[in-house]
Design a protein around this motif. Sequence first.
Motif, mmCIF file in Angstrom:
data_model
loop_
_atom_site.group_PDB
_atom_site.id
_atom_site.type_symbol
_atom_site.label_atom_id
_atom_site.label_comp_id
_atom_site.label_asym_id
_atom_site.label_seq_id
_atom_site.Cartn_x
_atom_site.Cartn_y
_atom_site.Cartn_z
ATOM 1 N N ILE A 54 38.202 21.968 46.138
ATOM 2 C CA ILE A 54 39.576 22.463 46.516
ATOM 3 C C ILE A 54 40.147 22.864 44.896
ATOM 4 C CG2 ILE A 54 41.249 20.838 46.940
ATOM 5 C CD1 ILE A 54 42.187 22.351 49.193
ATOM 6 N N ILE A 55 40.036 21.737 44.013
ATOM 7 C CA ILE A 55 40.751 21.962 42.738
ATOM 8 C C ILE A 55 40.145 22.980 42.162
ATOM 9 C CG2 ILE A 55 41.139 20.824 40.527
ATOM 10 C CD1 ILE A 55 43.053 19.541 42.709
ATOM 11 N N LYS A 56 38.915 23.261 42.148
ATOM 12 C CA LYS A 56 38.080 24.093 41.440
ATOM 13 C C LYS A 56 38.769 25.510 42.151
ATOM 14 C CE LYS A 56 33.634 22.346 39.709
ATOM 15 N NZ LYS A 56 33.668 22.981 38.524
ATOM 16 N N ILE A 57 38.637 25.996 43.224
ATOM 17 C CA ILE A 57 39.048 27.111 43.782
ATOM 18 C C ILE A 57 40.338 27.277 43.317
ATOM 19 C CG2 ILE A 57 39.670 28.019 45.971
ATOM 20 C CD1 ILE A 57 37.558 26.311 47.357
ATOM 21 N N ALA A 58 41.403 26.522 43.395
ATOM 22 C CA ALA A 58 42.713 26.756 42.938
ATOM 23 C C ALA A 58 42.601 27.171 41.593
ATOM 24 C CB ALA A 58 43.587 25.420 43.266
ATOM 25 N N THR A 59 42.055 26.404 40.712
ATOM 26 C CA THR A 59 42.085 26.745 39.270
ATOM 27 C C THR A 59 41.533 28.209 39.058
ATOM 28 O OG1 THR A 59 41.776 24.331 38.813
ATOM 29 C CG2 THR A 59 41.153 25.985 37.000
ATOM 30 N N LEU A 60 40.561 28.493 39.675
ATOM 31 C CA LEU A 60 39.685 29.558 39.607
ATOM 32 C C LEU A 60 40.774 30.846 39.913
ATOM 33 C CD1 LEU A 60 36.072 29.133 40.739
ATOM 34 C CD2 LEU A 60 36.665 29.653 38.404
ATOM 35 N N VAL A 61 41.359 30.548 41.129
ATOM 36 C CA VAL A 61 42.351 31.699 41.578
ATOM 37 C C VAL A 61 43.622 31.874 40.636
ATOM 38 C CG1 VAL A 61 44.234 32.120 43.467
ATOM 39 C CG2 VAL A 61 41.942 31.233 43.974
ATOM 40 N N TYR A 62 44.000 30.624 39.953
ATOM 41 C CA TYR A 62 44.935 30.700 39.184
ATOM 42 C C TYR A 62 44.692 31.363 37.855
ATOM 43 C CZ TYR A 62 49.386 28.893 37.047
ATOM 44 O OH TYR A 62 50.583 28.591 36.495
ATOM 45 N N VAL A 63 43.301 31.075 37.162
ATOM 46 C CA VAL A 63 42.820 31.614 36.070
ATOM 47 C C VAL A 63 42.751 33.233 36.432
ATOM 48 C CG1 VAL A 63 40.981 31.934 34.616
ATOM 49 C CG2 VAL A 63 41.709 29.875 35.309
ATOM 50 N N GLY A 64 42.398 33.676 37.419
ATOM 51 C CA GLY A 64 42.402 35.156 37.996
ATOM 52 C C GLY A 64 43.635 35.886 37.743
ATOM 53 N N ILE A 65 44.592 35.062 38.357
ATOM 54 C CA ILE A 65 46.108 35.552 38.181
ATOM 55 C C ILE A 65 46.586 35.857 36.660
ATOM 56 C CG2 ILE A 65 48.458 35.069 38.935
ATOM 57 C CD1 ILE A 65 47.522 33.751 41.280
ATOM 58 N N LEU A 66 46.251 34.852 36.119
ATOM 59 C CA LEU A 66 46.633 34.787 34.575
ATOM 60 C C LEU A 66 45.852 35.806 33.830
ATOM 61 C CD1 LEU A 66 46.556 30.804 33.622
ATOM 62 C CD2 LEU A 66 48.774 32.592 34.104
ATOM 63 N N TYR A 67 44.607 36.055 34.292
ATOM 64 C CA TYR A 67 43.636 37.073 33.592
ATOM 65 C C TYR A 67 44.315 38.508 34.000
ATOM 66 C CZ TYR A 67 39.514 39.391 31.692
ATOM 67 O OH TYR A 67 38.586 40.103 30.959
ATOM 68 N N ARG A 68 44.383 38.562 34.996
ATOM 69 C CA ARG A 68 45.015 39.981 35.918
ATOM 70 C C ARG A 68 46.339 40.364 35.271
ATOM 71 N NH1 ARG A 68 46.421 39.265 41.445
ATOM 72 N NH2 ARG A 68 48.214 38.810 40.660
ATOM 73 N N ASP A 69 47.217 39.237 35.275
ATOM 74 C CA ASP A 69 48.531 39.703 34.941
ATOM 75 C C ASP A 69 48.961 39.281 33.476
ATOM 76 O OD1 ASP A 69 51.289 40.500 35.044
ATOM 77 O OD2 ASP A 69 51.864 38.773 36.194
ATOM 78 N N ARG A 70 48.265 39.794 32.468
ATOM 79 C CA ARG A 70 48.475 39.503 31.111
ATOM 80 C C ARG A 70 49.591 39.802 30.424
ATOM 81 N NH1 ARG A 70 42.801 40.401 28.094
ATOM 82 N NH2 ARG A 70 41.344 39.469 29.591
#
Length: 100
Positions: A54-70
């Motif tokens: 669940i931590i891996k999933i949350a981290t990947l989602v968060y990284v995706g948000i940061l990457y998308r919304d640079r």
Amino acid sequence: MFVTLEEAKNHLLVDHDEDDADIQLKILGASAAISNYITEPAYVDDEETEVKPIIKIATLVYVGILYRDRDSEKASEYDNSYPPSFVCSILHSLRQSTLV
């Protein structure tokens, strides 16, 4: 760090190396924010060798948000003291409410 660069690039569907340094920083930032947010251990074992899924999933989602919304156009949508609400909802079971 809760995920590897390779895991993050796979999640982001990035197949080039030009953004590696940027993605690595986003992994560090997301991992730190999640670590500060949760109150339960992030690892399955005491040796801290295996991160809870669940931590891996949350981290990947968060990284995706940061990457998308640079450029932080959507920064006003987020409470600056917490990870984005979708990430918080994933992590809800790993955070105990505290009274101050």
